[in-house]
Design a protein around this motif. Sequence first.
Motif, PDB file in Angstrom:
ATOM      1  N   LEU A 157      44.116  37.458  44.665  1.00  0.00           N
ATOM      2  CA  LEU A 157      42.838  37.344  43.964  1.00  0.00           C
ATOM      3  C   LEU A 157      42.497  35.890  43.694  1.00  0.00           C
ATOM      4  CD1 LEU A 157      40.489  38.795  42.585  1.00  0.00           C
ATOM      5  CD2 LEU A 157      41.902  39.008  40.525  1.00  0.00           C
ATOM      6  N   TRP A 158      43.497  35.109  43.316  1.00  0.00           N
ATOM      7  CA  TRP A 158      43.292  33.688  43.032  1.00  0.00           C
ATOM      8  C   TRP A 158      42.880  32.940  44.300  1.00  0.00           C
ATOM      9  CZ3 TRP A 158      42.523  31.679  38.495  1.00  0.00           C
ATOM     10  CH2 TRP A 158      42.662  30.295  38.277  1.00  0.00           C
ATOM     11  N   LYS A 159      43.482  33.311  45.418  1.00  0.00           N
ATOM     12  CA  LYS A 159      43.124  32.687  46.689  1.00  0.00           C
ATOM     13  C   LYS A 159      41.677  32.991  47.057  1.00  0.00           C
ATOM     14  CE  LYS A 159      44.704  32.133  51.458  1.00  0.00           C
ATOM     15  NZ  LYS A 159      45.735  32.518  52.466  1.00  0.00           N
ATOM     16  N   ARG A 160      41.239  34.232  46.797  1.00  0.00           N
ATOM     17  CA  ARG A 160      39.844  34.589  47.055  1.00  0.00           C
ATOM     18  C   ARG A 160      38.911  33.740  46.194  1.00  0.00           C
ATOM     19  NH1 ARG A 160      39.417  40.534  45.544  1.00  0.00           N
ATOM     20  NH2 ARG A 160      37.196  40.004  45.758  1.00  0.00           N
ATOM     21  N   LEU A 161      39.296  33.525  44.933  1.00  0.00           N
ATOM     22  CA  LEU A 161      38.501  32.671  44.044  1.00  0.00           C
ATOM     23  C   LEU A 161      38.414  31.261  44.602  1.00  0.00           C
ATOM     24  CD1 LEU A 161      37.165  31.917  41.272  1.00  0.00           C
ATOM     25  CD2 LEU A 161      39.474  31.483  40.450  1.00  0.00           C
ATOM     26  N   LYS A 162      39.526  30.714  45.032  1.00  0.00           N
ATOM     27  CA  LYS A 162      39.559  29.358  45.566  1.00  0.00           C
ATOM     28  C   LYS A 162      38.713  29.236  46.827  1.00  0.00           C
ATOM     29  CE  LYS A 162      43.373  27.124  45.734  1.00  0.00           C
ATOM     30  NZ  LYS A 162      44.773  26.739  46.034  1.00  0.00           N
ATOM     31  N   ASN A 163      38.565  30.344  47.532  1.00  0.00           N
ATOM     32  CA  ASN A 163      37.741  30.352  48.740  1.00  0.00           C
ATOM     33  C   ASN A 163      36.252  30.533  48.441  1.00  0.00           C
ATOM     34  OD1 ASN A 163      39.903  29.948  50.476  1.00  0.00           O
ATOM     35  ND2 ASN A 163      40.277  32.141  50.762  1.00  0.00           N
ATOM     36  N   GLY A 164      35.911  30.638  47.154  1.00  0.00           N
ATOM     37  CA  GLY A 164      34.505  30.676  46.768  1.00  0.00           C
ATOM     38  C   GLY A 164      33.905  32.054  46.612  1.00  0.00           C
ATOM     39  N   GLU A 199      32.766  37.310  43.547  1.00  0.00           N
ATOM     40  CA  GLU A 199      33.250  38.622  43.127  1.00  0.00           C
ATOM     41  C   GLU A 199      34.668  38.521  42.570  1.00  0.00           C
ATOM     42  OE1 GLU A 199      34.283  43.018  45.032  1.00  0.00           O
ATOM     43  OE2 GLU A 199      33.048  41.602  46.159  1.00  0.00           O
ATOM     44  N   ALA A 200      35.461  37.611  43.113  1.00  0.00           N
ATOM     45  CA  ALA A 200      36.824  37.401  42.617  1.00  0.00           C
ATOM     46  C   ALA A 200      36.787  36.858  41.197  1.00  0.00           C
ATOM     47  CB  ALA A 200      37.587  36.454  43.540  1.00  0.00           C
ATOM     48  N   LEU A 201      35.859  35.927  40.936  1.00  0.00           N
ATOM     49  CA  LEU A 201      35.711  35.388  39.578  1.00  0.00           C
ATOM     50  C   LEU A 201      35.327  36.494  38.604  1.00  0.00           C
ATOM     51  CD1 LEU A 201      35.577  32.852  37.723  1.00  0.00           C
ATOM     52  CD2 LEU A 201      33.139  32.757  38.265  1.00  0.00           C
ATOM     53  N   SER A 202      34.391  37.353  38.995  1.00  0.00           N
ATOM     54  CA  SER A 202      33.968  38.462  38.129  1.00  0.00           C
ATOM     55  C   SER A 202      35.120  39.418  37.868  1.00  0.00           C
ATOM     56  CB  SER A 202      32.803  39.215  38.784  1.00  0.00           C
ATOM     57  OG  SER A 202      31.681  38.369  38.941  1.00  0.00           O
ATOM     58  N   GLN A 203      35.928  39.671  38.884  1.00  0.00           N
ATOM     59  CA  GLN A 203      37.066  40.565  38.727  1.00  0.00           C
ATOM     60  C   GLN A 203      38.105  39.979  37.772  1.00  0.00           C
ATOM     61  OE1 GLN A 203      38.610  41.959  42.463  1.00  0.00           O
ATOM     62  NE2 GLN A 203      40.471  42.809  41.540  1.00  0.00           N
ATOM     63  N   ILE A 204      38.353  38.693  37.908  1.00  0.00           N
ATOM     64  CA  ILE A 204      39.292  38.016  36.999  1.00  0.00           C
ATOM     65  C   ILE A 204      38.773  38.069  35.568  1.00  0.00           C
ATOM     66  CG2 ILE A 204      40.232  35.754  36.376  1.00  0.00           C
ATOM     67  CD1 ILE A 204      40.346  35.149  39.401  1.00  0.00           C
ATOM     68  N   PHE A 205      37.482  37.834  35.401  1.00  0.00           N
ATOM     69  CA  PHE A 205      36.870  37.886  34.074  1.00  0.00           C
ATOM     70  C   PHE A 205      37.030  39.271  33.458  1.00  0.00           C
ATOM     71  CE2 PHE A 205      33.357  38.631  31.161  1.00  0.00           C
ATOM     72  CZ  PHE A 205      33.345  37.473  30.399  1.00  0.00           C
ATOM     73  N   ASP A 206      36.690  40.297  34.210  1.00  0.00           N
ATOM     74  CA  ASP A 206      36.763  41.671  33.697  1.00  0.00           C
ATOM     75  C   ASP A 206      38.194  42.069  33.339  1.00  0.00           C
ATOM     76  OD1 ASP A 206      34.041  41.928  34.031  1.00  0.00           O
ATOM     77  OD2 ASP A 206      34.185  42.976  35.948  1.00  0.00           O
ATOM     78  N   GLN A 207      39.143  41.608  34.129  1.00  0.00           N
ATOM     79  CA  GLN A 207      40.537  41.986  33.916  1.00  0.00           C
ATOM     80  C   GLN A 207      41.152  41.300  32.698  1.00  0.00           C
ATOM     81  OE1 GLN A 207      42.671  41.132  37.530  1.00  0.00           O
ATOM     82  NE2 GLN A 207      41.879  42.938  38.610  1.00  0.00           N
ATOM     83  N   HIS A 208      40.631  40.140  32.327  1.00  0.00           N
ATOM     84  CA  HIS A 208      41.310  39.328  31.306  1.00  0.00           C
ATOM     85  C   HIS A 208      40.502  39.074  30.045  1.00  0.00           C
ATOM     86  CE1 HIS A 208      43.479  38.342  35.059  1.00  0.00           C
ATOM     87  NE2 HIS A 208      44.517  38.204  34.272  1.00  0.00           N
TER      88      HIS A 208
END
Length: 202
Positions: free
Chosen positions: A13-20, A23-32
């Motif tokens: 998930l973090w790698k997806r965020l780093k790739n821009g 949706e990965a950022l939103s998923q991280i936000f929702d999870q934490h």
Amino acid sequence: MSLAANKYCDARLWKRLKNGEQEALSQIFDQHILLLYSYGHKFTPDRELVEDCIQDLFAEVWEKKERLSDTDSIKFYLFKGLRRRIIRQLNESKMWAQRDLQPDPICFSHEDRIILNQLNQVQIKQLNLALAHLSKRQKEVIYLKFYNRFTYDEIAEVMDINKRTVYNLASQAIASLYKELKPQQDILFPLWWPALVATMLS
């Protein structure tokens, strides 16, 4: 989900965020977000301050996404960043030294809820009273280790202290809790104490 599986999912998930991937950022936000609110409110009851620090944290994560280092523990990264922001704000307003960590966490893991659901209100009150006797840093070590499953190395980095100090704080906290809860050992220890000891020694 096992610890290894969690780390694998976090790394991807973090790698997806780093790739821009937004949706990965939103998923991280929702999870934490709930855990971040819970941790932030250990330091201050100022809801607006906590919200601002969380927003600033995620804004910076997105802004610097391409330069972020890899991680297999997103929660660790976010807790570390949030703590630094909140304490900086409190230091600037000279409120940090006067504020104590709340003894009762707001959010629990699935395993914690199973254990706590076996306790009645009187027993939970006894547990909270025992936690209330801990120092501010002892409470934080218990919160990070027991309720969030951080390693001692991660706790040291989050709290910006050395690993030996973390060990000492954990040992002191365990001794204090043992002393406070020993009169209720027949009620509390079979339900709660083994889980705490297991996580503290991991």
